[in-house]
Write a protein that holds these residues in place. Structure first.
Motif, PDB file in Angstrom:
ATOM      1  N   ARG A   1      -9.938   8.414   3.874  1.00  0.00           N
ATOM      2  CA  ARG A   1      -8.969   7.993   5.015  1.00  0.00           C
ATOM      3  C   ARG A   1      -7.901   7.202   4.385  1.00  0.00           C
ATOM      4  O   ARG A   1      -6.475   7.098   4.605  1.00  0.00           O
ATOM      5  N   ILE A   2      -7.626   7.304   2.440  1.00  0.00           N
ATOM      6  CA  ILE A   2      -6.785   6.774   1.985  1.00  0.00           C
ATOM      7  C   ILE A   2      -5.072   6.979   2.490  1.00  0.00           C
ATOM      8  O   ILE A   2      -4.650   6.192   2.602  1.00  0.00           O
ATOM      9  N   ASP A   3      -4.927   8.565   2.736  1.00  0.00           N
ATOM     10  CA  ASP A   3      -3.829   9.307   2.859  1.00  0.00           C
ATOM     11  C   ASP A   3      -3.155   9.181   4.739  1.00  0.00           C
ATOM     12  O   ASP A   3      -2.988   9.990   4.759  1.00  0.00           O
ATOM     13  N   ASP A   4      -4.682   8.869   5.266  1.00  0.00           N
ATOM     14  CA  ASP A   4      -4.565   8.658   6.916  1.00  0.00           C
ATOM     15  C   ASP A   4      -3.382   7.496   6.948  1.00  0.00           C
ATOM     16  O   ASP A   4      -3.424   6.737   7.222  1.00  0.00           O
ATOM     17  N   PRO A   5      -2.118   7.875   7.821  1.00  0.00           N
ATOM     18  CA  PRO A   5      -1.206   7.287   8.667  1.00  0.00           C
ATOM     19  C   PRO A   5      -1.558   6.448   9.172  1.00  0.00           C
ATOM     20  O   PRO A   5      -0.878   5.620   9.537  1.00  0.00           O
ATOM     21  N   ALA A   6      -2.491   6.974  10.308  1.00  0.00           N
ATOM     22  CA  ALA A   6      -2.860   5.769  11.705  1.00  0.00           C
ATOM     23  C   ALA A   6      -3.469   4.150  10.858  1.00  0.00           C
ATOM     24  O   ALA A   6      -3.053   3.114  10.850  1.00  0.00           O
ATOM     25  N   LEU A   7      -3.549   4.717   9.420  1.00  0.00           N
ATOM     26  CA  LEU A   7      -3.625   2.368   8.381  1.00  0.00           C
ATOM     27  C   LEU A   7      -2.409   2.017   8.862  1.00  0.00           C
ATOM     28  O   LEU A   7      -2.177   0.779   8.073  1.00  0.00           O
ATOM     29  N   ALA A   8      -1.017   3.072   8.835  1.00  0.00           N
ATOM     30  CA  ALA A   8      -0.292   2.379   7.596  1.00  0.00           C
ATOM     31  C   ALA A   8       0.125   1.361   6.636  1.00  0.00           C
ATOM     32  O   ALA A   8       0.356   0.420   6.375  1.00  0.00           O
ATOM     33  N   ILE A   9      -0.488   2.312   5.395  1.00  0.00           N
ATOM     34  CA  ILE A   9      -0.719   0.948   4.218  1.00  0.00           C
ATOM     35  C   ILE A   9       0.942   1.254   3.753  1.00  0.00           C
ATOM     36  O   ILE A   9       1.379   2.226   3.263  1.00  0.00           O
ATOM     37  N   ASP A  10       1.136   0.097   3.796  1.00  0.00           N
ATOM     38  CA  ASP A  10       2.260   0.041   2.358  1.00  0.00           C
ATOM     39  C   ASP A  10       2.195  -1.330   1.609  1.00  0.00           C
ATOM     40  O   ASP A  10       1.063  -0.713   1.314  1.00  0.00           O
ATOM     41  N   ALA A  11       3.017  -1.400   0.694  1.00  0.00           N
ATOM     42  CA  ALA A  11       2.751  -2.474  -0.451  1.00  0.00           C
ATOM     43  C   ALA A  11       2.883  -3.180  -0.225  1.00  0.00           C
ATOM     44  O   ALA A  11       2.545  -3.838  -1.529  1.00  0.00           O
TER      45      ALA A  11
ATOM     46  N   PRO B   1      -3.232   3.962  -4.860  1.00  0.00           N
ATOM     47  CA  PRO B   1      -2.757   4.221  -3.247  1.00  0.00           C
ATOM     48  C   PRO B   1      -2.309   5.568  -2.971  1.00  0.00           C
ATOM     49  O   PRO B   1      -2.351   6.275  -3.226  1.00  0.00           O
ATOM     50  N   PRO B   2      -2.134   5.627  -1.122  1.00  0.00           N
ATOM     51  CA  PRO B   2      -2.223   6.884  -0.829  1.00  0.00           C
ATOM     52  C   PRO B   2      -0.838   7.280  -1.671  1.00  0.00           C
ATOM     53  O   PRO B   2       0.472   6.812  -1.928  1.00  0.00           O
ATOM     54  N   ALA B   3      -0.448   8.783  -1.003  1.00  0.00           N
ATOM     55  CA  ALA B   3       0.384   9.479  -2.523  1.00  0.00           C
ATOM     56  C   ALA B   3       1.364   9.079  -1.781  1.00  0.00           C
ATOM     57  O   ALA B   3       2.184   9.398  -2.572  1.00  0.00           O
ATOM     58  N   ALA B   4       1.681   9.242  -0.791  1.00  0.00           N
ATOM     59  CA  ALA B   4       3.114   8.419  -0.022  1.00  0.00           C
ATOM     60  C   ALA B   4       3.922   7.193  -0.428  1.00  0.00           C
ATOM     61  O   ALA B   4       5.069   7.843  -0.688  1.00  0.00           O
ATOM     62  N   LEU B   5       2.862   6.222  -0.696  1.00  0.00           N
ATOM     63  CA  LEU B   5       3.679   5.497  -1.734  1.00  0.00           C
ATOM     64  C   LEU B   5       3.894   5.746  -3.349  1.00  0.00           C
ATOM     65  O   LEU B   5       4.755   5.520  -3.431  1.00  0.00           O
TER      66      LEU B   5
ATOM     67  N   LYS C   1       4.122   9.030  -3.867  1.00  0.00           N
ATOM     68  CA  LYS C   1       5.945   8.905  -4.405  1.00  0.00           C
ATOM     69  C   LYS C   1       7.196   8.686  -4.204  1.00  0.00           C
ATOM     70  O   LYS C   1       8.593   8.596  -5.059  1.00  0.00           O
ATOM     71  N   GLN C   2       6.752   7.455  -3.902  1.00  0.00           N
ATOM     72  CA  GLN C   2       7.430   6.274  -3.807  1.00  0.00           C
ATOM     73  C   GLN C   2       8.062   4.920  -5.510  1.00  0.00           C
ATOM     74  O   GLN C   2       8.382   3.701  -5.024  1.00  0.00           O
ATOM     75  N   GLY C   3       7.257   5.445  -6.073  1.00  0.00           N
ATOM     76  CA  GLY C   3       7.213   4.907  -7.010  1.00  0.00           C
ATOM     77  C   GLY C   3       6.071   3.644  -7.104  1.00  0.00           C
ATOM     78  O   GLY C   3       6.336   3.215  -8.195  1.00  0.00           O
ATOM     79  N   ILE C   4       5.080   3.273  -6.550  1.00  0.00           N
ATOM     80  CA  ILE C   4       4.656   2.451  -6.423  1.00  0.00           C
ATOM     81  C   ILE C   4       3.135   3.076  -6.371  1.00  0.00           C
ATOM     82  O   ILE C   4       2.101   4.042  -6.009  1.00  0.00           O
ATOM     83  N   GLU C   5       2.878   2.742  -7.716  1.00  0.00           N
ATOM     84  CA  GLU C   5       1.798   3.360  -8.766  1.00  0.00           C
ATOM     85  C   GLU C   5       0.171   2.579  -8.688  1.00  0.00           C
ATOM     86  O   GLU C   5      -0.893   2.742  -8.655  1.00  0.00           O
ATOM     87  N   ALA C   6       0.142   0.881  -8.111  1.00  0.00           N
ATOM     88  CA  ALA C   6      -1.078   0.490  -7.985  1.00  0.00           C
ATOM     89  C   ALA C   6      -0.543  -0.577  -6.829  1.00  0.00           C
ATOM     90  O   ALA C   6       0.037  -1.505  -6.405  1.00  0.00           O
ATOM     91  N   LEU C   7      -1.620  -1.012  -5.821  1.00  0.00           N
ATOM     92  CA  LEU C   7      -1.801  -1.968  -4.808  1.00  0.00           C
ATOM     93  C   LEU C   7      -2.685  -2.369  -5.151  1.00  0.00           C
ATOM     94  O   LEU C   7      -3.140  -2.504  -6.141  1.00  0.00           O
ATOM     95  N   PRO C   8      -2.483  -4.390  -4.836  1.00  0.00           N
ATOM     96  CA  PRO C   8      -3.500  -5.169  -4.868  1.00  0.00           C
ATOM     97  C   PRO C   8      -5.316  -4.264  -4.093  1.00  0.00           C
ATOM     98  O   PRO C   8      -5.133  -3.772  -3.457  1.00  0.00           O
ATOM     99  N   CYS C   9      -6.385  -4.636  -5.275  1.00  0.00           N
ATOM    100  CA  CYS C   9      -7.778  -3.556  -5.238  1.00  0.00           C
ATOM    101  C   CYS C   9      -8.809  -5.322  -5.188  1.00  0.00           C
ATOM    102  O   CYS C   9      -8.460  -5.400  -6.373  1.00  0.00           O
ATOM    103  N   ILE C  10      -9.997  -4.785  -3.803  1.00  0.00           N
ATOM    104  CA  ILE C  10     -10.678  -5.971  -4.058  1.00  0.00           C
ATOM    105  C   ILE C  10     -12.159  -5.265  -3.887  1.00  0.00           C
ATOM    106  O   ILE C  10     -12.047  -4.289  -2.724  1.00  0.00           O
TER     107      ILE C  10
END
Length: 593
Positions: free
Chosen positions: A430-440, A465-469, A471-480
């Motif tokens: 599900r990481i690339d599921d657009p329905a999750l609307a994952i942003d930075a 992060p999802p591939a869409a992020l 491609k925007q240069g966001i290489e890491a999101l906070p992970c828990i």
């Protein structure tokens, strides 16, 4: 002195039993005179096998260990240890650490062994063998198999594990195809030995030396180097004298030694798996140690070693720059090592053993006063998400800090919307599921990955992060997460959370869309949901039978799940910690006939 082995092979008070024990050990050519000579019998706990490629070189190194043992007047018995290979075992090699520990305890206690050489290397072999040696408490010395040679890809250093985490982002964005991805992975494993990065293997082998359980300099010598065979010979010689001196693990791995190891771990940029394993070893010695100690003793220690994933260089570079002795030299010189008087397997204190050590390349091992980072240890976070979870500060990148930790009105803290995944399969699906609307601004949460839930504790928290992020240069999101992550990963995740979701910790109550707040200054991690709502969620989950996790697949999975402790308690088997120094407290085992 009277040796344990004499109770088997030379007991005049029980000639019938000695005859039974003795005769079968003669059938491959060893003589009665040898077995009744009073020479110490030294075991080599062999972790090398075709199933354990990282440790396989120990099959060769054991030959030099044997020669050292014989030259010092000992007799050698080599025996296998249950295999543990981080990159080969499913569902996780963490499941096997305690299993190998149990087997080695039975071997060391129930067979005619006076001392043992522990052949360590791949991640879990080091703690498993040290835990067993601690429980039985006969003279023991560790021998690292050594890291692989430096890997290279297109002229750049390719670090084992680390290069894969980097390349998978390019694979996700289409910058790299499947074949090149596999070529990159293969480039990082150029020789025998364990990970050439500062992953869990290099970390734990370095800490085995820092604890005093290896000869000086033994941790970082690359596996193929001639010095690796030479230190193997010296290790074989030394264990014979340790038996004569009755120098045991409990004499070496004291509270002082563990405090030294925590400081060394920060200086080298060590793995987030280290607290789990050192706590486990300490618990088998009845030495108090917890995650608060890691923050109190280690957080303010600077990062000295420039090694991937926190830096640039690899294992060969670390060794040539001075290895663990070089790190000790900097820490002792700066007055930053808590206990230079702690004893090592040499029988002498750290300060004396490493008195002549020096750094040969200050670009790889930095001077204490000009480190890579001024405070590089772990932060122990607490709150309604969990009682304890670790964050590795040495791998916080400038980009990550700028995005999440640089609000002038709220420094070193961030809030975000939780995106919750039920284990790694759900994440990958599900990481690339657009329905999750994952942003930075989102925080990725993974659960069901702990000692009970997975089972064993999976290395899955370093979620990209999802591939869409990407491609925007966001290489890491906070992970828990309540799982672990590879020590080769540069992700500044919050992990090893305890209690895990499967034990009904706070992570079991999080829902996608909840706001989470992490405050590194306060050391807190919380769900921003009213207590009454959390209580209602807990009651509803308990009414359904608790947090669900997969069925047991093997007998061992069921056994371990029923008695395993949480990560902050070392993931030990709860009944096992009752058994302390059993060679002394339990006497000899009963005869077999």
């Amino acid at each position: 002195m009277t040796l344990r082995s004499q109770a088997w092979f030379d007991n005049a008070d029980a000639p019938g039993m000695s005859a039974l024990y003795l005769e079968r050990y003669l059938n491959y050519g060893i003589t009665r005179a040898e077995l009744q000579s009073g020479k110490p019998i030294i075991g080599i706990a062999q972790t090398g096998s075709d199933l354990s490629p990282c440790n396989r070189h120990h099959i060769e190194l054991a030959k030099r260990v044997r020669e050292g043992i014989v030259s010092a007047g000992g007799i050698c018995f080599e025996f296998p240890v249950h295999p543990i290979q981080e990159t080969g075992k499913r569902p996780t090699a963490s499941l096997d650490r305690n299993l190998a520990y149990l087997g080695l305890v039975e071997t060391l206690y129930g067979y005619p062994i006076d001392g043992v050489v522990l052949t360590i290397g791949c991640d879990k072999t080091t703690p498993a063998l040290l835990m067993a040696a601690a429980t039985v408490n006969i003279p023991a010395i560790a021998l690292s198999v050594g890291p692989m040679l430096n890997g290279w890809y297109k002229g750049a250093r390719a670090g084992s594990g680390t290069v894969i985490w980097q390349a998978r982002q390019k694979l996700a964005t289409g910058e790299m195809d499947y074949d090149e991805f596999m070529d990159v992975a293969a480039s990082s494993a150029p020789s025998v030995g364990f990970c050439n990065t500062m992953g869990t293997a290099t970390t734990m082998n370095s800490l085995a030396e820092a604890l005093g359980m290896q000869l000086p300099g033994a941790a970082a010598i690359p596996a193929p180097y001639r010095e690796r065979g030479q230190i193997s010979y010296e290790t074989g010689r030394r264990i014979v004298d340790m038996v004569r001196e009755d120098l045991k693990p409990s004499d070496i791995m004291t509270r002082a030694a563990f405090e030294n190891a925590i400081v060394v771990n920060s200086a080298i940029g060590g793995s987030t798996n280290a607290p789990i394993h050192l706590t486990a070893i300490a618990r088998h010695l009845d030495v108090p140690l917890d995650n608060d100690d890691w923050q109190a003793l280690g957080h303010q220690i600077p990062l000295l070693v420039d090694c991937q994933p926190a830096g640039r260089f690899l294992g060969e570079d670390f060794h040539r720059a001075g290895g663990v002795p070089g790190v000790f030299a900097e820490l002792i010189g700066a007055g930053a090592l808590p206990h230079p008087e702690a004893i090592t397997v040499t029988g002498r204190p750290v300060a004396e053993v490493y008195a002549g050590a020096r750094v040969e390349n200050p670009e790889v091992i930095r001077p204490f006063g000009t480190p890579l980072k001024p405070a590089a240890g772990f932060i122990n976070l607490k709150g309604n998400l969990f009682d304890s979870a670790i964050m590795k500060t040495s791998v916080i990148s400038e980009d990550f800090r700028a995005r999440y930790l640089s609000d002038p009105d709220d420094p070193d803290a961030f809030e975000g919307r939780a995106i919750v995944f039920e284990g790694p399969e759900d994440y990958h699906h599900r990481i690339d599921d657009p329905a999750l609307a994952i942003d930075a601004s989102c925080i990725l949460v993974i659960r069901g990955a702990g000692p009970i839930g997975y089972p064993g504790g999976a290395e899955v928290v370093n979620m990209q992060p999802p591939a869409a992020l990407l491609k925007q240069g966001i290489e890491a999101l906070p992970c828990i997460g309540d799982g672990r992550q590879s020590g080769t990963s540069g992700s500044p995740s919050i992990l090893n959370a305890a209690p895990e979701a499967a034990a009904m910790g706070g992570l079991a109550l999080v829902q996608t869309g909840d706001r989470l707040r992490i405050d590194l200054r306060e050391g807190t991690a919380n769900i921003l949901v009213p207590d009454a709502e959390l209580a209602a969620r807990r009651a509803a989950l308990e009414a359904k039978g608790g947090f669900p996790y997969p069925d047991h697949q093997t007998p061992w999975q069921e056994i371990q799940r029923s008695i395993v402790d949480q990560f902050d308690e070392g993931m030990v088997l709860k009944p096992a910690v009752k058994y302390q120094r059993i060679a002394q407290t339990k006497g000899l085992p009963r005869d077999s006939h």
